[in-house]
Design an enzyme around this catalytic site. Structure first.
Site, PDB file in Angstrom:
ATOM      1  N   CYS A 240       0.835  -1.209   0.000  1.00  0.00           N
ATOM      2  CA  CYS A 240       0.000   0.000   0.000  1.00  0.00           C
ATOM      3  C   CYS A 240       0.873   1.264   0.000  1.00  0.00           C
ATOM      4  O   CYS A 240       1.499   1.547  -1.014  1.00  0.00           O
ATOM      5  CB  CYS A 240      -0.966  -0.057   1.168  1.00  0.00           C
TER       6      CYS A 240
ATOM      7  N   HIS B  15      -3.237  -5.390   1.791  1.00  0.00           N
ATOM      8  CA  HIS B  15      -2.667  -5.693   3.114  1.00  0.00           C
ATOM      9  C   HIS B  15      -2.766  -7.180   3.483  1.00  0.00           C
ATOM     10  O   HIS B  15      -3.632  -7.554   4.260  1.00  0.00           O
ATOM     11  CB  HIS B  15      -3.409  -4.873   4.183  1.00  0.00           C
TER      12      HIS B  15
ATOM     13  N   GLU C 248      -0.892  -8.643   5.471  1.00  0.00           N
ATOM     14  CA  GLU C 248      -0.474  -8.800   6.874  1.00  0.00           C
ATOM     15  C   GLU C 248      -1.659  -8.775   7.838  1.00  0.00           C
ATOM     16  O   GLU C 248      -1.499  -9.131   8.999  1.00  0.00           O
ATOM     17  CB  GLU C 248       0.586  -7.742   7.242  1.00  0.00           C
TER      18      GLU C 248
HETATM   19  N1  GLN Z   1      -3.510   6.404   1.034  1.00  0.00           N
HETATM   20  C1  GLN Z   1      -2.261   6.070   1.640  1.00  0.00           C
HETATM   21  C2  GLN Z   1      -1.106   6.811   0.996  1.00  0.00           C
HETATM   22  O1  GLN Z   1      -1.280   7.541   0.091  1.00  0.00           O
HETATM   23  C3  GLN Z   1      -2.009   4.577   1.567  1.00  0.00           C
HETATM   24  C4  GLN Z   1      -2.995   3.842   2.431  1.00  0.00           C
HETATM   25  C5  GLN Z   1      -2.454   2.592   3.039  1.00  0.00           C
HETATM   26  O2  GLN Z   1      -1.257   2.377   3.117  1.00  0.00           O
HETATM   27  N2  GLN Z   1      -3.348   1.745   3.547  1.00  0.00           N
HETATM   28  O3  GLN Z   1       0.004   6.654   1.410  1.00  0.00           O
END
Ligand code: GLN
Length: 192
Positions: free
Chosen positions: A71, A165, A167
């Site tokens: 992410c 995710h 994890e």
């Molecule tokens: N929206 C977040 C970002 O721009 C990422 C979200 C996340 O890691 N769950 O970093």
């Protein structure tokens, strides 16, 4: 520096791996591989510059250290970013263009099952939280999984970046894939 570190530590520990938290260039020297967790990539970017980690991280990435970004961690690994905060930088290394918060505010979070041939026949359950998508996969990277034709996981040599995710699920296969990348790197570096 920031984000969902604990769940990654728990998952890697359950796989019998030793982990340390990387906050300084000194810490970075001790690790054979790095997980960059989910969180807020613009904050990670700022902290990584404040703590003088940006340059050492870029050097380790260029030197072939395996990195697994989930992410926000994927955003940090991407060579190109769309809809970043003003002045937001990434570490780069992974030849992809990511769009931050790409699923829109109405679908902030969702879960789905992904078909990931690389991980085997069982679908991979994926939890997306304000997730980026990979808008463009450059010639050096390769798509591992997609949602409605949109890439959400990519790999390039020893860099693995995914929008979601694992994890927070019980599926350890992404972390196992990353650990294999670390093991291969360690054995290449130590063999005569
Ligand atoms: N929206 C977040 C970002 O721009 C990422 C979200 C996340 O890691 N769950 O970093």
């Amino acid at each position: 520096l920031q984000g969902g570190v604990r769940e990654h530590v728990a998952m890697l520990t359950s796989l019998g791996r030793e982990t340390i938290l990387v906050r300084t260039p000194r810490d970075l020297e001790k690790v054979a591989g790095l997980v960059i967790p989910g969180g807020e990539s613009s904050v990670m970017d700022k902290l990584c510059r404040i703590f003088d980690l940006q340059q050492p991280l870029r050097e380790r990435i260029a030197g072939g250290m395996p990195v697994f970004g989930t992410c926000a961690g994927l955003i940090m690994l991407a060579d190109r970013i769309v809809d970043g905060m003003e002045g937001q930088q990434t570490l780069g290394g992974l030849d992809v263009t990511v769009r931050r918060n790409a699923f829109g505010s109405q679908v902030d979070s969702f879960e789905t099952d992904l078909d990931v041939p690389e991980l085997g026949p069982e679908p991979a359950h994926a939890v997306f939280i304000r997730a980026p998508i990979i808008e463009e996969v450059g010639p050096n990277a390769r798509t591992l999984a997609a949602v409605d034709g949109r890439t959400v996981a990519a790999i390039q040599d020893r860099l693995l970046g995914i929008s979601f995710h694992p994890e927070v699920t019980s599926d350890t296969r992404w972390h196992e894939l990353f650990c294999r990348m670390v093991d291969e790197t360690v054995s290449t570096e130590t063999s005569p």
